[in-house]
Design a protein around this motif. Structure first.
Motif, PDB file in Angstrom:
ATOM      1  N   LEU A 214       0.859  -1.183   0.000  1.00  0.00           N
ATOM      2  CA  LEU A 214       0.000   0.000   0.000  1.00  0.00           C
ATOM      3  C   LEU A 214       0.899   1.239   0.000  1.00  0.00           C
ATOM      4  CD1 LEU A 214      -2.276  -1.149   2.926  1.00  0.00           C
ATOM      5  CD2 LEU A 214      -3.051  -0.864   0.602  1.00  0.00           C
ATOM      6  N   ILE A 215       0.724   2.086  -0.984  1.00  0.00           N
ATOM      7  CA  ILE A 215       1.425   3.363  -1.028  1.00  0.00           C
ATOM      8  C   ILE A 215       0.346   4.433  -0.939  1.00  0.00           C
ATOM      9  CG2 ILE A 215       2.983   4.869  -2.330  1.00  0.00           C
ATOM     10  CD1 ILE A 215       3.896   2.288  -3.819  1.00  0.00           C
ATOM     11  N   THR A 216       0.466   5.308   0.058  1.00  0.00           N
ATOM     12  CA  THR A 216      -0.592   6.287   0.294  1.00  0.00           C
ATOM     13  C   THR A 216      -0.010   7.673   0.554  1.00  0.00           C
ATOM     14  OG1 THR A 216      -0.641   5.872   2.679  1.00  0.00           O
ATOM     15  CG2 THR A 216      -2.090   4.538   1.318  1.00  0.00           C
ATOM     16  N   ARG A 217      -0.854   8.655   0.339  1.00  0.00           N
ATOM     17  CA  ARG A 217      -0.520  10.031   0.724  1.00  0.00           C
ATOM     18  C   ARG A 217      -1.552  10.441   1.755  1.00  0.00           C
ATOM     19  NH1 ARG A 217      -0.044  15.610  -1.714  1.00  0.00           N
ATOM     20  NH2 ARG A 217       1.382  16.529  -0.191  1.00  0.00           N
ATOM     21  N   ASN A 218      -1.053  10.788   2.947  1.00  0.00           N
ATOM     22  CA  ASN A 218      -1.893  11.147   4.078  1.00  0.00           C
ATOM     23  C   ASN A 218      -1.669  12.615   4.411  1.00  0.00           C
ATOM     24  OD1 ASN A 218      -0.808   8.462   4.062  1.00  0.00           O
ATOM     25  ND2 ASN A 218      -1.601   8.117   6.074  1.00  0.00           N
ATOM     26  N   LYS A 219      -2.705  13.276   4.815  1.00  0.00           N
ATOM     27  CA  LYS A 219      -2.553  14.643   5.329  1.00  0.00           C
ATOM     28  C   LYS A 219      -1.923  14.559   6.718  1.00  0.00           C
ATOM     29  CE  LYS A 219      -4.277  19.111   5.406  1.00  0.00           C
ATOM     30  NZ  LYS A 219      -3.005  19.753   5.457  1.00  0.00           N
ATOM     31  N   ARG A 220      -0.871  15.322   6.941  1.00  0.00           N
ATOM     32  CA  ARG A 220      -0.182  15.339   8.229  1.00  0.00           C
ATOM     33  C   ARG A 220      -1.117  15.856   9.318  1.00  0.00           C
ATOM     34  NH1 ARG A 220       3.450  13.254  11.375  1.00  0.00           N
ATOM     35  NH2 ARG A 220       5.041  14.594  12.287  1.00  0.00           N
TER      36      ARG A 220
ATOM     37  N   LEU B 103       1.666   4.680  14.147  1.00  0.00           N
ATOM     38  CA  LEU B 103       1.882   3.595  13.185  1.00  0.00           C
ATOM     39  C   LEU B 103       1.569   2.238  13.804  1.00  0.00           C
ATOM     40  CD1 LEU B 103       5.208   4.690  11.416  1.00  0.00           C
ATOM     41  CD2 LEU B 103       2.875   4.894  10.550  1.00  0.00           C
ATOM     42  N   GLU B 104       1.966   2.042  15.051  1.00  0.00           N
ATOM     43  CA  GLU B 104       1.686   0.776  15.736  1.00  0.00           C
ATOM     44  C   GLU B 104       0.186   0.567  15.917  1.00  0.00           C
ATOM     45  OE1 GLU B 104       3.826  -1.700  16.382  1.00  0.00           O
ATOM     46  OE2 GLU B 104       5.320  -0.447  15.384  1.00  0.00           O
ATOM     47  N   GLU B 105      -0.525   1.626  16.307  1.00  0.00           N
ATOM     48  CA  GLU B 105      -1.980   1.540  16.459  1.00  0.00           C
ATOM     49  C   GLU B 105      -2.655   1.244  15.121  1.00  0.00           C
ATOM     50  OE1 GLU B 105      -5.685   1.467  18.268  1.00  0.00           O
ATOM     51  OE2 GLU B 105      -3.698   1.397  19.185  1.00  0.00           O
ATOM     52  N   TYR B 106      -2.193   1.922  14.077  1.00  0.00           N
ATOM     53  CA  TYR B 106      -2.724   1.700  12.727  1.00  0.00           C
ATOM     54  C   TYR B 106      -2.555   0.231  12.331  1.00  0.00           C
ATOM     55  CZ  TYR B 106      -2.456   1.314   7.669  1.00  0.00           C
ATOM     56  OH  TYR B 106      -2.594   0.883   6.376  1.00  0.00           O
ATOM     57  N   LYS B 107      -1.352  -0.323  12.528  1.00  0.00           N
ATOM     58  CA  LYS B 107      -1.090  -1.707  12.123  1.00  0.00           C
ATOM     59  C   LYS B 107      -1.999  -2.682  12.868  1.00  0.00           C
ATOM     60  CE  LYS B 107       3.392  -1.766  12.772  1.00  0.00           C
ATOM     61  NZ  LYS B 107       4.812  -2.174  12.766  1.00  0.00           N
ATOM     62  N   GLU B 108      -2.190  -2.459  14.155  1.00  0.00           N
ATOM     63  CA  GLU B 108      -3.076  -3.333  14.930  1.00  0.00           C
ATOM     64  C   GLU B 108      -4.502  -3.279  14.408  1.00  0.00           C
ATOM     65  OE1 GLU B 108      -2.916  -2.766  19.171  1.00  0.00           O
ATOM     66  OE2 GLU B 108      -0.721  -2.701  19.154  1.00  0.00           O
ATOM     67  N   ARG B 109      -5.005  -2.069  14.167  1.00  0.00           N
ATOM     68  CA  ARG B 109      -6.381  -1.923  13.679  1.00  0.00           C
ATOM     69  C   ARG B 109      -6.539  -2.455  12.259  1.00  0.00           C
ATOM     70  NH1 ARG B 109      -9.130   3.583  15.970  1.00  0.00           N
ATOM     71  NH2 ARG B 109      -8.190   3.525  18.037  1.00  0.00           N
ATOM     72  N   LEU B 110      -5.554  -2.191  11.401  1.00  0.00           N
ATOM     73  CA  LEU B 110      -5.625  -2.693  10.025  1.00  0.00           C
ATOM     74  C   LEU B 110      -5.630  -4.218  10.016  1.00  0.00           C
ATOM     75  CD1 LEU B 110      -5.636  -2.027   6.969  1.00  0.00           C
ATOM     76  CD2 LEU B 110      -3.140  -2.216   7.056  1.00  0.00           C
TER      77      LEU B 110
ATOM     78  N   TYR C  46       6.284   6.105   7.520  1.00  0.00           N
ATOM     79  CA  TYR C  46       5.658   7.354   7.092  1.00  0.00           C
ATOM     80  C   TYR C  46       6.708   8.446   7.024  1.00  0.00           C
ATOM     81  CZ  TYR C  46       2.763  11.577   7.335  1.00  0.00           C
ATOM     82  OH  TYR C  46       2.193  12.785   7.086  1.00  0.00           O
ATOM     83  N   ASP C  47       6.709   9.194   5.932  1.00  0.00           N
ATOM     84  CA  ASP C  47       7.611  10.333   5.757  1.00  0.00           C
ATOM     85  C   ASP C  47       6.796  11.613   5.935  1.00  0.00           C
ATOM     86  OD1 ASP C  47       9.496  12.212   5.060  1.00  0.00           O
ATOM     87  OD2 ASP C  47       9.504  11.701   2.935  1.00  0.00           O
ATOM     88  N   PRO C  48       6.967  12.320   7.053  1.00  0.00           N
ATOM     89  CA  PRO C  48       6.158  13.517   7.291  1.00  0.00           C
ATOM     90  C   PRO C  48       6.437  14.655   6.309  1.00  0.00           C
ATOM     91  CG  PRO C  48       7.810  13.260   9.007  1.00  0.00           C
ATOM     92  CD  PRO C  48       7.859  12.026   8.164  1.00  0.00           C
ATOM     93  N   ASP C  49       7.620  14.680   5.710  1.00  0.00           N
ATOM     94  CA  ASP C  49       7.934  15.752   4.758  1.00  0.00           C
ATOM     95  C   ASP C  49       7.118  15.642   3.472  1.00  0.00           C
ATOM     96  OD1 ASP C  49       9.794  16.896   6.504  1.00  0.00           O
ATOM     97  OD2 ASP C  49      11.417  15.638   5.726  1.00  0.00           O
ATOM     98  N   THR C  50       6.930  14.416   2.975  1.00  0.00           N
ATOM     99  CA  THR C  50       6.171  14.213   1.735  1.00  0.00           C
ATOM    100  C   THR C  50       4.738  13.752   1.998  1.00  0.00           C
ATOM    101  OG1 THR C  50       6.874  11.906   1.547  1.00  0.00           O
ATOM    102  CG2 THR C  50       8.257  13.590   0.456  1.00  0.00           C
ATOM    103  N   GLU C  51       4.456  13.382   3.255  1.00  0.00           N
ATOM    104  CA  GLU C  51       3.158  12.839   3.670  1.00  0.00           C
ATOM    105  C   GLU C  51       2.830  11.526   2.956  1.00  0.00           C
ATOM    106  OE1 GLU C  51       0.528  16.223   3.027  1.00  0.00           O
ATOM    107  OE2 GLU C  51       0.851  16.869   5.085  1.00  0.00           O
ATOM    108  N   ILE C  52       3.860  10.785   2.606  1.00  0.00           N
ATOM    109  CA  ILE C  52       3.690   9.489   1.936  1.00  0.00           C
ATOM    110  C   ILE C  52       4.025   8.377   2.920  1.00  0.00           C
ATOM    111  CG2 ILE C  52       4.579   7.960   0.125  1.00  0.00           C
ATOM    112  CD1 ILE C  52       4.924  10.457  -1.618  1.00  0.00           C
ATOM    113  N   SER C  53       3.177   7.357   2.918  1.00  0.00           N
ATOM    114  CA  SER C  53       3.445   6.183   3.740  1.00  0.00           C
ATOM    115  C   SER C  53       3.449   4.939   2.858  1.00  0.00           C
ATOM    116  CB  SER C  53       2.410   6.033   4.856  1.00  0.00           C
ATOM    117  OG  SER C  53       1.156   5.691   4.333  1.00  0.00           O
ATOM    118  N   VAL C  54       4.176   3.947   3.332  1.00  0.00           N
ATOM    119  CA  VAL C  54       4.233   2.654   2.661  1.00  0.00           C
ATOM    120  C   VAL C  54       3.917   1.583   3.702  1.00  0.00           C
ATOM    121  CG1 VAL C  54       5.690   0.994   1.451  1.00  0.00           C
ATOM    122  CG2 VAL C  54       5.937   3.429   0.974  1.00  0.00           C
TER     123      VAL C  54
END
Length: 119
Positions: A41-47, A70-77, A96-104
């Protein structure tokens, strides 16, 4: 729509809902790829605005908060994917890279997905 396309849409829906639960906002965009026993999953999230405001002054603290989120997200996902799609996992990785707001996110499944989703 073929089975693989439908499966990817289900993953996107679950992923977006999980983000909404944690961050109170949906994803700006996302892409799902299935490769043998992995879902990418490659996503762009609003910071998160509060974290964005603190990044310049106290990056160590915001990085710790990012990691906890991120840990909470992984558990819920993982819980949602097991409950809704019956997927059996080995592990889930996320960064998650906060500068680009992209997560993998990389979901490693027990057994190959693509054999069951052709069509």
């Amino acid at each position: 729509m073929n089975q693989l396309g439908h499966f990817k849409q289900q993953i996107q829906t679950i992923n977006n809902k999980t983000n909404m639960e944690i961050f109170q906002t949906g994803l700006l965009w996302q892409k799902v790829e299935v490769i043998d026993d992995a879902i990418l999953l490659i996503t762009r999230n609003k910071r998160v605005p509060a974290l964005q405001a603190l990044d310049q002054k106290d990056r160590i603290t915001t990085r710790l908060i990012d990691q906890a989120l991120l840990e909470e997200y992984k558990e819920r996902l993982k819980k949602a994917l097991v409950e809704q799609l019956g997927i059996d996992f080995v592990t889930i990785f996320k960064d998650y890279d906060p500068d680009t707001e992209i997560s993998v996110t990389i979901i490693i499944k027990k057994g190959k997905l693509t054999q069951n989703l052709r069509g």
